[in-house]
Write a protein that holds these residues in place. Sequence first.
Motif, PDB file in Angstrom:
ATOM      1  N   GLN A  55       0.802  -1.220   0.000  1.00  0.00           N
ATOM      2  CA  GLN A  55       0.000   0.000   0.000  1.00  0.00           C
ATOM      3  C   GLN A  55       0.839   1.275   0.000  1.00  0.00           C
ATOM      4  O   GLN A  55       0.354   2.332  -0.384  1.00  0.00           O
ATOM      5  N   CYS A  56       2.060   1.163   0.453  1.00  0.00           N
ATOM      6  CA  CYS A  56       2.950   2.327   0.458  1.00  0.00           C
ATOM      7  C   CYS A  56       4.391   1.843   0.377  1.00  0.00           C
ATOM      8  O   CYS A  56       4.740   0.814   0.961  1.00  0.00           O
ATOM      9  N   ALA A  79       4.572   0.511  -9.865  1.00  0.00           N
ATOM     10  CA  ALA A  79       3.363   0.574  -9.024  1.00  0.00           C
ATOM     11  C   ALA A  79       2.743   1.963  -9.128  1.00  0.00           C
ATOM     12  O   ALA A  79       2.831   2.769  -8.189  1.00  0.00           O
ATOM     13  N   THR A  82       0.341   3.156  -6.241  1.00  0.00           N
ATOM     14  CA  THR A  82       0.803   2.977  -4.866  1.00  0.00           C
ATOM     15  C   THR A  82       1.501   4.245  -4.381  1.00  0.00           C
ATOM     16  O   THR A  82       2.269   4.857  -5.118  1.00  0.00           O
TER      17      THR A  82
END
Length: 377
Positions: A55-56, A79, A82
Amino acid sequence: MTANLSETLTLLLIEDDDGDAFLVEELLKEAVAPPRIFRARSLSEARRKLTPEIQCVLVDLSLPDASRLEALEEVIALAPYTAVLVLTGLRDVHVGVTAVQAGAQDYLVKGDVEARLLARSIRYAMERKRADVAQLKLVQAELTAKENARLESALLPDPLLRTQEIEHVTRYLPGSGGTLAGDFFDTVQTPDGSVHLVIGDVCGHGPDEAALGVALRIAWRTLVLAGQTGDTLLRTLDALLRAERQAPEIFTTLCTATISPDLRHATMRVVGHPPPVLVRGGTVEVVDGTPSGPPLGIFPDAAWSVIDVPLGDDWSMMLYTDGLIEAAVHEPGRLLGVDGLVELVRAHGVIDLDGLIRHVGTLSDDLAVVMLRRRRM
């Protein structure tokens, strides 16, 4: 001091220094819900661990196999949805600004980081990324809508009719997905008084199919205005389709009709297309002898037979794409079909396009309909 991470997140820390990595992990342990942290010591290792569950990403700008913004740019490319937070020991504000300009959501200097600041920065970075993605989707949707409007305008032109003895009504509705398909139609009256009509459907959905439908419609109008009709016209459209389509399996069904200058007779070619519906003297029926032959784009030596249709003085004619007869009606899974369409017209007594469309339910495909009715002058 407790960090403000209230839900369990999954993070990827890209950091080659064990001491710096340990510091980040210890600071994040103070969160209300400590995140799951995966670590990569190099950019090449990060490529393997950058999965959809991340997610990060916290990324160092000094890695053994990447320099400065190289790692950041590749992470963003791998990504794009993200959040990315840059952690670096470089006390240079210009590096931070450049990192944000390159697509990072935030920038922190390692020596200045404490638990609350790190947790808040991660949360803010994720919220900024959500906002950025939402804005991007909005812009893309607006661009798609504008492009669809331009394509619809080209697919669904104004008829070139001089006579007042024919009522001309059209309807077009996109399918349930909202994606423009290759349905098209056109009506042209030539100098001899004949009225020419076409409705067609390029298989598939999307801008490529819609653009191909535009090309075929414009080619049809050009050929008709140049005096080309019948098999010559269809073979020219077939050649155009083969030259312009994106894949060899793309084909096009269509129906053409030419109404004589006295408006009492029509000749049709139904090219792998659903049969037209006629109302003549109060009788509702489909055109006999359909189809005339296969769709365009399948057989290079195809031929299409001519269907002669006496019309008389009192008639209505409806041409449509398969989105109408493939629409769900009443209970789920039941489609209208040609027989159901004929029964609806009989129930109304006339071809009422709005009434027909109100009757059908969810559209799985684009729906295009053209109705011509001889007016009693």
